[in-house]
Write an enzyme that holds these catalytic residues in place. Structure first.
Site, short mmCIF file in Angstrom:
data_model
loop_
_atom_site.label_atom_id
_atom_site.label_comp_id
_atom_site.label_asym_id
_atom_site.label_seq_id
_atom_site.Cartn_x
_atom_site.Cartn_y
_atom_site.Cartn_z
N ASN A 1 2.43 1.59 4.29
CA ASN A 1 2.74 0.35 5.01
C ASN A 1 2.43 0.44 6.50
OD1 ASN A 1 5.61 -1.75 5.67
ND2 ASN A 1 3.60 -2.41 5.04
N ASP B 1 -8.21 2.99 1.16
CA ASP B 1 -7.36 3.33 2.30
C ASP B 1 -8.24 3.82 3.45
OD1 ASP B 1 -5.41 4.17 4.05
OD2 ASP B 1 -4.34 5.40 2.58
N CYS C 1 0.87 -1.18 0.00
CA CYS C 1 0.00 0.00 0.00
C CYS C 1 0.91 1.23 0.00
CB CYS C 1 -0.98 -0.02 1.17
SG CYS C 1 -0.26 0.18 2.81
N CYS D 1 -1.35 0.61 7.33
CA CYS D 1 -2.76 0.25 7.45
C CYS D 1 -3.08 -1.03 6.68
CB CYS D 1 -3.68 1.38 6.96
SG CYS D 1 -3.61 2.89 7.94
N ARG D 2 -3.29 -0.88 5.37
CA ARG D 2 -3.77 -2.00 4.56
C ARG D 2 -2.75 -3.13 4.41
NH1 ARG D 2 -5.24 1.44 -0.56
NH2 ARG D 2 -3.42 2.53 0.26
N SER D 3 -1.54 -2.80 4.03
CA SER D 3 -0.59 -3.89 3.75
C SER D 3 -0.17 -4.66 5.01
CB SER D 3 0.62 -3.41 2.94
OG SER D 3 1.27 -2.34 3.55
#
Length: 151
Positions: A10, A123, A7, A12-14
């Site tokens: 690095n 996001d 993402c 939140c999402r990933s």
């Protein structure tokens, strides 16, 4: 199999995706290397966002020990798959990769995984905890589909 989930920052999402993939690989006895990174250098060395840690913990996955890192040129030959969480980061990955690399680069929610038009994992950074929960659930479904087909 070696998978890198990407993402922007690095945090939140990933990292949530890394936690999900690690948990699923472990549950299925797969000896996979899973990592995550960001295309930007905003949060190098930082722990994941507290909301990402919370929703991961609620699902029985700890991402407390993960730290933000930026995608490196070597990643494109080290990993089998590099999966972006959105199109902007996919474009950045394609630009960074150059012409010669061995990794397959794509979206986590591409037609191969979802059976429909490419979709993005939005996001949740500027959102509330419910947006983080929805994000994690979407990642969970995509990871399960990926492992069904690739595992």
């Amino acid at each position: 199999m070696k998978i890198l989930l990407v993402c922007l920052g690095n945090i939140c999402r990933s990292p949530m995706a890394e936690g999900v993939f690690r948990q699923l690989a472990h549950e299925r006895g797969l000896d996979w290397k899973i990592d995550s990174a960001g295309t930007a250098d905003y949060h190098i060395g930082e722990a994941p966002d507290r909301r990402a840690r919370q929703v991961s913990s609620e699902a029985g996955v700890s991402i407390e020990n993960l730290r933000g890192r930026q995608v490196e040129k070597a990643d494109f030959d080290h990993f089998d798959w590099i999966l972006a969480l959105d199109r902007a980061n996919l474009r950045e990955l394609q630009s960074l990769a150059g012409a010669q690399h061995s990794a397959r680069i794509g979206l986590l929610l591409d037609p191969f995984l979802e059976g429909k038009e490419p979709a993005e994992v939005a996001d949740p950074y500027w959102g509330n905890i419910e947006e983080f929960r929805a994000c994690r659930a979407k990642i969970q479904r995509a990871a399960e589909k990926f492992i069904e087909r690739a595992g």
